[in-house]
Design a protein around this motif. Structure first.
Motif, PDB file in Angstrom:
ATOM      1  N   ILE A  91     124.030  86.253  80.192  1.00  0.00           N
ATOM      2  CA  ILE A  91     125.393  86.016  79.073  1.00  0.00           C
ATOM      3  C   ILE A  91     125.587  84.680  79.076  1.00  0.00           C
ATOM      4  CG2 ILE A  91     127.053  87.187  78.557  1.00  0.00           C
ATOM      5  CD1 ILE A  91     125.107  88.837  79.093  1.00  0.00           C
ATOM      6  N   PHE A  92     125.723  84.076  79.575  1.00  0.00           N
ATOM      7  CA  PHE A  92     126.574  82.199  79.381  1.00  0.00           C
ATOM      8  C   PHE A  92     125.191  81.805  78.567  1.00  0.00           C
ATOM      9  CE2 PHE A  92     129.612  82.378  83.184  1.00  0.00           C
ATOM     10  CZ  PHE A  92     130.575  83.408  82.550  1.00  0.00           C
ATOM     11  N   TYR A  93     123.395  81.890  78.894  1.00  0.00           N
ATOM     12  CA  TYR A  93     122.945  81.543  78.518  1.00  0.00           C
ATOM     13  C   TYR A  93     122.725  82.105  77.286  1.00  0.00           C
ATOM     14  CZ  TYR A  93     117.863  80.306  77.267  1.00  0.00           C
ATOM     15  OH  TYR A  93     117.036  79.336  75.846  1.00  0.00           O
ATOM     16  N   GLY A  94     123.286  83.070  76.620  1.00  0.00           N
ATOM     17  CA  GLY A  94     123.142  83.813  75.502  1.00  0.00           C
ATOM     18  C   GLY A  94     123.835  82.752  74.675  1.00  0.00           C
ATOM     19  N   ILE A  95     125.482  82.773  74.896  1.00  0.00           N
ATOM     20  CA  ILE A  95     126.023  82.008  74.305  1.00  0.00           C
ATOM     21  C   ILE A  95     125.095  80.417  73.597  1.00  0.00           C
ATOM     22  CG2 ILE A  95     128.817  80.944  74.202  1.00  0.00           C
ATOM     23  CD1 ILE A  95     128.708  84.087  76.191  1.00  0.00           C
ATOM     24  N   LEU A  96     124.864  79.924  74.605  1.00  0.00           N
ATOM     25  CA  LEU A  96     124.789  78.786  74.709  1.00  0.00           C
ATOM     26  C   LEU A  96     123.475  78.681  73.930  1.00  0.00           C
ATOM     27  CD1 LEU A  96     124.813  77.239  78.348  1.00  0.00           C
ATOM     28  CD2 LEU A  96     126.397  76.448  76.246  1.00  0.00           C
ATOM     29  N   HIS A  98     122.827  80.790  71.066  1.00  0.00           N
ATOM     30  CA  HIS A  98     123.042  80.977  69.479  1.00  0.00           C
ATOM     31  C   HIS A  98     123.681  79.330  69.347  1.00  0.00           C
ATOM     32  CE1 HIS A  98     123.012  85.336  70.630  1.00  0.00           C
ATOM     33  NE2 HIS A  98     122.833  85.467  69.046  1.00  0.00           N
ATOM     34  N   ALA A  99     124.415  78.758  69.769  1.00  0.00           N
ATOM     35  CA  ALA A  99     125.384  77.730  69.407  1.00  0.00           C
ATOM     36  C   ALA A  99     124.311  77.241  69.624  1.00  0.00           C
ATOM     37  CB  ALA A  99     126.761  77.434  70.342  1.00  0.00           C
ATOM     38  N   TYR A 100     123.528  76.213  69.765  1.00  0.00           N
ATOM     39  CA  TYR A 100     122.556  75.329  70.051  1.00  0.00           C
ATOM     40  C   TYR A 100     121.436  75.884  69.945  1.00  0.00           C
ATOM     41  CZ  TYR A 100     127.088  73.226  72.759  1.00  0.00           C
ATOM     42  OH  TYR A 100     128.393  73.515  72.843  1.00  0.00           O
ATOM     43  N   GLY A 101     121.269  76.615  69.445  1.00  0.00           N
ATOM     44  CA  GLY A 101     119.688  76.801  69.754  1.00  0.00           C
ATOM     45  C   GLY A 101     118.670  76.500  70.345  1.00  0.00           C
ATOM     46  N   LEU A 102     119.228  77.008  71.732  1.00  0.00           N
ATOM     47  CA  LEU A 102     118.578  76.348  72.546  1.00  0.00           C
ATOM     48  C   LEU A 102     116.747  77.846  73.567  1.00  0.00           C
ATOM     49  CD1 LEU A 102     121.122  75.633  75.559  1.00  0.00           C
ATOM     50  CD2 LEU A 102     120.271  74.527  73.911  1.00  0.00           C
ATOM     51  N   ALA A 203     136.123  83.472  69.332  1.00  0.00           N
ATOM     52  CA  ALA A 203     136.994  84.288  68.862  1.00  0.00           C
ATOM     53  C   ALA A 203     135.699  85.136  68.536  1.00  0.00           C
ATOM     54  CB  ALA A 203     137.938  83.832  67.628  1.00  0.00           C
ATOM     55  N   GLY A 204     134.276  84.771  68.020  1.00  0.00           N
ATOM     56  CA  GLY A 204     133.779  85.605  68.064  1.00  0.00           C
ATOM     57  C   GLY A 204     132.777  86.049  68.584  1.00  0.00           C
ATOM     58  N   TRP A 205     133.057  86.023  70.215  1.00  0.00           N
ATOM     59  CA  TRP A 205     132.687  86.587  71.292  1.00  0.00           C
ATOM     60  C   TRP A 205     133.921  87.826  72.191  1.00  0.00           C
ATOM     61  CZ3 TRP A 205     127.583  86.922  72.549  1.00  0.00           C
ATOM     62  CH2 TRP A 205     126.862  85.579  71.473  1.00  0.00           C
ATOM     63  N   GLN A 206     134.958  87.013  71.721  1.00  0.00           N
ATOM     64  CA  GLN A 206     136.118  88.764  72.035  1.00  0.00           C
ATOM     65  C   GLN A 206     135.927  89.613  71.252  1.00  0.00           C
ATOM     66  OE1 GLN A 206     139.368  85.440  71.722  1.00  0.00           O
ATOM     67  NE2 GLN A 206     139.351  84.433  73.527  1.00  0.00           N
TER      68      GLN A 206
END
Length: 623
Positions: A91-96, A98-102, A203-206
Motif C-alpha cells: 500500500i505504501f509503495y503504491g502511495i509513493l 503515484h507521488a514520485y513515479g517510482l 487528503a487525497g488518500w484519506q
C-alpha cells in the motif's frame, strides 16, 4: 462456524474506531471478511473506499479470496472487487509510486543491498568471521533505526562498535539516495514524510480510503501505526483486529504497547472480544490460558471453548536430547499407523538450529518431513569450517586456502604476505620470519599441534583445538569485539563435538558431513514442490497455522525462555511465543524437556510450572 454475539457486533459495526481482540482460533478472518461485506451491503459504502491491510501477501490473498467467495454467495450486486487488499509495504509503495513515479527498478533487491553493504564494510577494513550472521544483524539494526526513527547518535549497536555502525548506516543511506533506491523500510519512512509534508496528497488518500481494516494489529510497528492513523483521520473509521497475547515480533519493531494504547489514542473506540476458541480442546485452552495469564502487560481476557474436554497436555522429561527425539519419532510412527496424516503433526522449536539432530533421526528412519524455516547447516558454520581446516592440515593438507582459515585463530601474527605459494611450507615460513624468534616459536607450536591432532578422534581433536591450541580464547576476544555472547559460539563447538562423538576417524566423520549436507540440500530443493510430511518449524514461523498433534521440544530454561531474554519485557515476549506454540494444537499437545545437553545440567522451563505441572519422581506428568 456459527457467529457469536461478539462477532455479530463487529460485523455490523459501521462508523468510528473499533478494536476486536481475537483469541487463537476465534474466527477473526471470517469476521473481517463478513464486516467488509456488511459495509457494502448494509451501509452502502463504496467498495473503492475500503482498505484491508495485512502483513503478508499470502494473508492478503487469502482474505481477498474468502471475501470474493462470500460476496458471490450472498449476492452482493455492487462492484465489490474494487475493495483494496494489500500489505503495508504494498500500500505504501503504491502511495509513493503515484507521488514520485517510482517503478520496480527503484526497489533495492536483497542481492544489491548485500553487495552494497559488503563493499562498505570492506572499505572500513572490518575483520568479520561470521559474515552471514553479521549482515543479518546489520540489516535488522538498520531497520530498527529507520522504523523507530531513532536519532543515530542515540542508537547503540548490538553487532559492532557504535562508530563503525554509524559510518556504515550513513554510507548505506547516502548511496541508496544517490542511486534512487528504496529498501522496504524506506517505503514506510518516505511515505510517512510525504503524507506529513504534503497535506493535499494526504487528503487525497484519506478520501480514497475512508474505511480501514488492519489484520494482526499486534504485529504493527510505530511507523506503520503512525501512517495508518494519518490515513484514517479525520473520520477514524479504523477497525483493528489482533491479539496482544500473540505479539511475538519485537525484533521487527512490533510492540504490544501500541495495541494496549489504542483506546487512549481513540477514546471513542468500541472494543469487542472474540473469546471462543473453535480450534482446541478444553484441556489445551485451559493450560495455555494459565500460562499467558502470568503476563502483566496485556488486556485481561478469558478464552473458552465449546469443544470436547480432550486429552490432558502431556509433559514429559528425558535424560538426553537423543531420547527426546527417538520418543517423538515413535509417537509419529504410532500416530501415522493409527490414521493421523504426517501433515497434521508439527514439531516446534525455539530456534531453527534446534532441530538439527531431529532431522538426522527422521532421515535415518525415512519419515517424510517439511521445514518452514531454512535450517542452517552446522557443518557450513565458519567455526565448523575452522575445525575442519585444522583437521585437514593435521591430515597433511598444506593448501594455502585451509591454512588461511586458521593461521591467526588464535592470533599468531602470521602475515598473508608470508604465504607466497598455493602450498604452505613451515620451513619457508621460518625462513620468512628469520630473526623473529617469538614468531618462529608460534610457527613451531602450530606444527607440533597439527602433529598431535593427526591421530586423535574427531571428538578429541575438537576439544584439543579449543583448549590446547587456544581457540576458545580467540572466540572470547572476537565475541567481545562483535558485542556477542561467547556462550553462543561455544554452543556451536559443543554441537560439533556431539556430532563427532560417534566417529572414530576423520574420514568417517567427513563422510557423515557430506551425506547430511547432501540430504539437507535435497530436502530444501524438494520442499516447494512436495509440501508433504511432518511439519518442523520455529515458534515464530508457525503462527496462524493449526495441527491435530503438536510437539513442543526442549522446553527448558535457556531455550524457552531464550537465554538472551534479559528483561521482564523480554520474558513476557517469550511467554507469548510459548503461548502461540501451545495454541497451534487442536487435539493433542506435548511439551518435552531434557535433563542435560553437552554434559551440562538443564532446568525445566518456568512456563511448565505455569501450565500447572509439578515435577514427579518418575519425571513425567500430564495436565
Amino acid at each position: 462456524m456459527e457467529k457469536n454475539a461478539a462477532q455479530e457486533k463487529a460485523i455490523h459495526h459501521n462508523q468510528g474506531p473499533m478494536m476486536l481482540l481475537a483469541g487463537p482460533g476465534s474466527g477473526k478472518t471470517t469476521t473481517m471478511t463478513r464486516r467488509v461485506e456488511a459495509l457494502i451491503r448494509e451501509h452502502r459504502v463504496n467498495p473503492a473506499h475500503i482498505l484491508v491491510v495485512t502483513f503478508t501477501k499470502a494473508a492478503a490473498r487469502e482474505m481477498k479470496e474468502r471475501f470474493l467467495s462470500l460476496c458471490q454467495k450472498s449476492g452482493v450486486k455492487e462492484n465489490y472487487q474494487r475493495v483494496t487488499f494489500g500489505t503495508f509495504h504494498g500500500i505504501f509503495y503504491g502511495i509513493l509510486r503515484h507521488a514520485y513515479g517510482l517503478t520496480g527498478k527503484n526497489i533495492i533487491s536483497e542481492e544489491q543491498r548485500y553487495d552494497m553493504l559488503r563493499e562498505i564494510i570492506y572499505k572500513q577494513r572490518i575483520e568479520i568471521e561470521d559474515e552471514k550472521e553479521f549482515f543479518e544483524g546489520l540489516v535488522q539494526e538498520i531497520s530498527q533505526v529507520k522504523n523507530n526513527r531513532i536519532p543515530l547518535e542515540h542508537y547503540y549497536s548490538k553487532n559492532c562498535p557504535d562508530e563503525i555502525f554509524r559510518t556504515i548506516y550513513c554510507t548505506y543511506v547516502n548511496r541508496c539516495r544517490q542511486a534512487r533506491l528504496l529498501d522496504f523500510d524506506d517505503m514506510l519512512l518516505y511515505c510517512y514524510d510525504l503524507l506529513k509534508k504534503r497535506a493535499n496528497i494526504l487528503a487525497g488518500w484519506q478520501q480514497k480510503f475512508q474505511y480501514i481494516l488492519v489484520d494482526e494489529f499486534q504485529d504493527i510497528n510505530q511507523l506503520q501505526y503512525d501512517i495508518v492513523k494519518m490515513l484514517a483521520a479525520p473520520q477514524n473509521n479504523l477497525f483493528i483486529v489482533g491479539d496482544d497475547d500473540q505479539s511475538i515480533y519485537a525484533f521487527r519493531g512490533a510492540k504490544p504497547e501500541i495495541m494496549m494504547h489504542f483506546p487512549k489514542d481513540f477514546p471513542t473506540v468500541r472494543t469487542e472480544l472474540l473469546s471462543c476458541n473453535y480450534r482446541s480442546t478444553k484441556k489445551i485452552v485451559e493450560a495455555a490460558g494459565r500460562v499467558i495469564s502470568c503476563n502483566k502487560n496485556r488486556f485481561k481476557k478469558k478464552i473458552h471453548t465449546e469443544n470436547e474436554e480432550g486429552k490432558p497436555v502431556c509433559i514429559k522429561v528425558f535424560d538426553t536430547q537423543k531420547q527426546e527425539e527417538l520418543y517423538v519419532k515413535d509417537c509419529i510412527v504410532k500416530a501415522y499407523q493409527e490414521g493421523c496424516s504426517y501433515e497434521e503433526m508439527a514439531i516446534l522449536y525455539r530456534t531453527n538450529s534446534g532441530a538439527r539432530f531431529l532431522v538426522e533421526t527422521l532421515m535415518e528412519y525415512q519419515i517424510p518431513f517439511q521445514m518452514r524455516d531454512v535450517m542452517p547447516n552446522i557443518y557450513e558454520h565458519w567455526i565448523a569450517r575452522n575445525m575442519i581446516s585444522y583437521i585437514k592440515l593435521a591430515m597433511g593438507d598444506r593448501s594455502r586456502k585451509e591454512f588461511l582459515q586458521v593461521m591467526n585463530r588464535p592470533n599468531r601474527y602470521i602475515s598473508r604476505a608470508a604465504l607466497e605459494d598455493t602450498q604452505v611450507s613451515f620451513e619457508a615460513l621460518r625462513w620468512y620470519y628469520e630473526g623473529k624468534d617469538w614468531l618462529c616459536d608460534r610457527i613451531d607450536k602450530l606444527e607440533e599441534d597439527l602433529y598431535l591432532l593427526k591421530n586423535m578422534t574427531p571428538y578429541g581433536a575438537i576439544n584439543y583445538i579449543r583448549k590446547g591450541i587456544g581457540y576458545d580464547e580467540y572466540l572470547k576476544d572476537y565475541a567481545a569485539y562483535r558485542k556477542l555472547k561467547t556462550e553462543d559460539f561455544y554452543e556451536v563447538l559443543e554441537e560439533l563435538a556431539e556430532s563427532a562423538k560417534g566417529y572414530k576417524t576423520y574420514p568417517e566423520w567427513f563422510k557423515h558431513m557430506e551425506e547430511y549436507t547432501q540430504n539437507l540440500k535435497e530436502q530444501a530443493k524438494n520442499q516447494p514442490v512436495q509440501r508433504q510430511g511432518v511439519i518442523i518449524s520455529t515458534l515464530h514461523s508457525i503462527k496462524g497455522l493449526e495441527f491435530d498433534k503438536v510437539f513442543l521440544m526442549d522446553v527448558n530454561e535457556g531455550t524457552i525462555p531464550y537465554h538472551k531474554a534479559a528483561t521482564d519485557s523480554d520474558i513476557e515476549e517469550e511467554r507469548r511465543l510459548f503461548y502461540v506454540g501451545m495454541t497451534r494444537a487442536r487435539k493433542e499437545l506435548s511439551l518435552f524437556f531434557i535433563k542435560e545437553r553437552h554434559e551440562k545440567q538443564l532446568e525445566p522451563s518456568r512456563f511448565l510450572k505455569e501450565c500447572g505441572w509439578q515435577e514427579e519422581k518418575n519425571g513425567a506428568s500430564s495436565n
